[in-house]
Enzyme design. Structure first.
Site, PDB file in Angstrom:
ATOM      1  N   CYS A 132      -2.098   8.635   3.285  1.00  0.00           N
ATOM      2  CA  CYS A 132      -1.884   8.220   1.705  1.00  0.00           C
ATOM      3  C   CYS A 132      -3.090   8.722   1.130  1.00  0.00           C
ATOM      4  CB  CYS A 132      -1.663   6.941   1.608  1.00  0.00           C
ATOM      5  SG  CYS A 132       0.182   6.399   2.198  1.00  0.00           S
TER       6      CYS A 132
ATOM      7  N   GLU B 179       0.810  -1.302   0.039  1.00  0.00           N
ATOM      8  CA  GLU B 179       0.215   0.094   0.072  1.00  0.00           C
ATOM      9  C   GLU B 179       0.873   1.262   0.031  1.00  0.00           C
ATOM     10  OE1 GLU B 179      -1.257   3.307   0.992  1.00  0.00           O
ATOM     11  OE2 GLU B 179      -1.883   2.391   3.096  1.00  0.00           O
TER      12      GLU B 179
END
Length: 455
Positions: A262, A228
Site C-alpha cells: 500500500c 488502512e
C-alpha cells in the site's frame, strides 16, 4: 468449504484447509472473550514479559516463517526474513513502552482529583491482507495485547498457513490460552463476525472497497473501526534533488514486496528540468532487479500473489498504454503457469489513465511530468488516496515544509522511502482510510479513554 493455499510461483496447490463452521467461529470468539476477562487484569510487566518472549520466538523461527510466506504468496525470502524481524521489533517496542503510553494522565479541575485512564475494551477483530501476512497482523496484535485486549484474526484466504502460524507463535510464547485465535473463514462470514456481541472493534487493512463495506457494517452495530486502505503514493523529484539517490530510493520503494505494498511508491512526479535524466537512471536501476524464484536470496521480484491480481494489473497497464502512456520497460506477460509480472515503467502518464488515477498493485512505475514544484505538488494531491508521499530535494528545509504542510497524506518523508515504524503513527486520509496504527496513537485506538472524577 475448503480454503486452498496455492504457490503463485508455479500454480501448484500447497495445502487445503477445512474452513471453520459458523458454530466453531462463535465458540472461538466466546473463548477469546472469556480469556480477556482474565487477561485484562494482568499488569503491564506481565504483558511485557510475554511480548518479549514472542519477539524471541519470532527471531528463532524467522527462516521457517519467511519460507512459508515465499510459498504461500511469493514474497522474496530475504524480504520475508526482514518482515519477521520487524514483527519482533514491534513486540519489543510495546513491551518497553505500553506502560508509559497508557499511564494515567492527571487533569487539574475543581475536583479533588480528576484524571484520564486508558482501559482495555475486549476482543478486537482483525481483517488482514496477504501482502505482509505477518507484519500487518503484528502491528495490530502487539499493541492490542499490550493494552490488555484480545484478538481474533480473519486473514486473507490465500495465506491460511501464515494465519495459523501466528496463532501458534502466540501459544509458543506462553500467552494465556485463547487470547488470540485465527478464524479460517471466507469473506462472506465477516458481517456475522462483526455482529457478534463479544467483538468490540474492528481493524482492517485492505482495499478501499473492502474498507467501505466493513465500515458500513461496523457502523450499523456501533463498533469502532480503524481502516488502512489503498494508496497511490506520490514521490516528487525536484530539480535540485540528488538524482542518483532519488532514483535508487524510488526503485526500491516501487519494488517492495514485488510492488504489492500500500505504501510503495507508485507515482513518480518529476519536474521537467530533470525528467529525462531521472528516467534514464530509474530505468537503469529497475533493469538490475532480478525477477525469479522467491526462495532465492538474490531475487528482488517474486511472483504476484495470485494470477487474477497479476492479470488485473496487466489490464491497467494495457489501458494506460491505449490512452497514450509509453511503456519503456516490461509490460509483457511471461510464459508459464505462474503469477509473475516484470518490472515495468510507464512514461507520459496523464490524468484519465489507470496509471494516474488508480492504485497499481505490482511492480509498475508511472512517471508523470510536472512543470515545476507547484505543479508537482498539485499533481501529487490530485488523487483520491492519501496514504504516504515523499519529496526529494537537497534543500531539506524546503522539503520539510512541503512534507509537513503541502502534501495530503498520512506519512510524508523527505529524501527517503515511506515506511512504517513502531515508534511512529501510521495511517491515511481520504480514500486511504482513517485511524492510526503503531506508536502512542496506535495503542490509544482500541482503549476506553475514560474520565475519572473525584469530588
Amino acid at each position: 468449504m475448503e480454503i486452498v493455499s496455492i504457490n503463485p510461483a508455479n500454480g501448484k496447490v500447497l495445502k487445503k484447509y477445512k474452513a471453520h463452521t459458523a458454530l466453531k467461529v462463535e465458540k472461538k470468539i466466546a473463548q477469546t472473550h472469556k480469556a480477556w476477562l482474565s487477561w485484562k487484569e494482568t499488569i503491564f510487566t506481565e504483558r511485557a514479559v510475554l511480548l518479549n518472549k514472542l519477539s524471541s520466538v519470532l527471531q528463532q523461527r524467522k527462516n521457517e516463517l519467511a519460507r512459508l510466506m515465499a510459498l504461500e504468496m511469493g514474497k522474496p525470502i530475504a524480504q520475508g526474513i526482514s518482515e519477521i524481524e520487524k514483527c519482533a521489533g514491534v513486540c519489543e517496542y510495546y513491551a518497553k513502552n505500553a506502560a508509559t503510553h497508557l499511564k494515567e494522565q492527571l487533569v487539574e479541575t475543581e475536583a479533588s482529583k480528576s484524571y484520564v485512564t486508558f482501559q482495555p475494551i475486549g476482543v478486537v477483530l482483525a481483517i488482514m491482507p496477504w501482502n505482509f501476512p505477518f507484519w500487518q497482523v503484528f502491528r495490530f496484535l502487539a499493541p492490542a495485547l499490550a493494552a490488555g485486549n484480545c484478538g481474533v484474526l480473519k486473514h486473507a484466504s490465500n495465506v491460511p498457513g501464515c494465519a495459523l502460524a501466528i496463532e501458534d507463535l502466540v501459544e509458543q510464547a506462553g500467552f494465556p490460552k485463547n487470547v488470540f485465535k485465527t478464524l479460517l473463514v471466507g469473506s462472506s462470514e465477516v458481517d456475522k463476525i462483526i455482529e457478534n456481541p463479544y467483538i468490540q472493534a474492528v481493524t482492517l487493512t485492505g482495499s478501499t472497497n473492502a474498507g467501505k463495506k466493513v465500515a458500513e457494517k461496523a457502523g450499523s452495530v456501533l463498533k469502532k473501526t480503524v481502516l488502512e486502505l489503498g494508496g497511490s503514493d506520490a514521490y516528487i523529484v525536484l530539480a535540485d534533488a540528488d538524482l542518483g539517490h532519488a532514483a535508487e530510493t524510488c526503485v526500491n520503494s516501487r519494488l517492495i514486496n514485488s510492488g504489492q505494498s500500500c505504501i510503495a511508491a507508485k507515482r513518480f512526479i518529476v519536474v521537467k528540468a530533470v525528467e529525462k535524466e531521472f528516467t534514464r537512471l530509474f530505468k537503469e536501476k529497475m533493469q538490475r532487479k532480478p525477477m525469479g524464484d522467491p526462495l532465492s536470496n538474490i531475487t528482488a521480484i517474486g511472483p504476484q500473489a495470485r494470477v487474477d491480481l497479476r492479470d488485473e494489473l496487466h489490464e491497467q497497464v494495457k489501458l494506460s498504454i491505449a490512452k497514450g502512456a509509453k511503456c519503456i520497460l516490461g509490460g509483457e506477460l511471461p510464459a508459464g503457469d505462474n503469477a509473475y509480472y516484470p518490472a515495468t515503467i510507464l512514461t507520459q502518464v496523464k490524468k484519465g489513465m489507470p496509471a494516474y488515477e488508480e492504485e497499481l498493485f505490482g511492480p509498475v512505475a508511472a512517471i508523470i511530468s510536472a512543470k515545476d514544484e507547484a505543479d508537482a505538488i498539485r499533481i501529487a494531491n490530485d488523487s483520491v488516496f492519501g496514504l504516504g508521499g515523499a519529496i526529494f530535494t537537497k534543500d531539506k528545509k524546503r522539503g520539510e515544509m512541503i512534507a509537513a504542510t503541502q502534501l495530503e497524506a498520512g506519512s510524508c518523508f523527505v529524501n527517503s522511502l515511506v515506511k512504517s515504524d513502531p515508534r511512529l503513527p501510521f495511517g491515511g486520509i481520504k480514500q486511504s482510510g482513517y485511524g492510526r496504527e503503531l506508536g502512542l496513537f496506535g495503542i490509544h485506538e482500541f482503549v476506553n479513554i475514560k474520565t475519572v472524577y473525584i469530588a
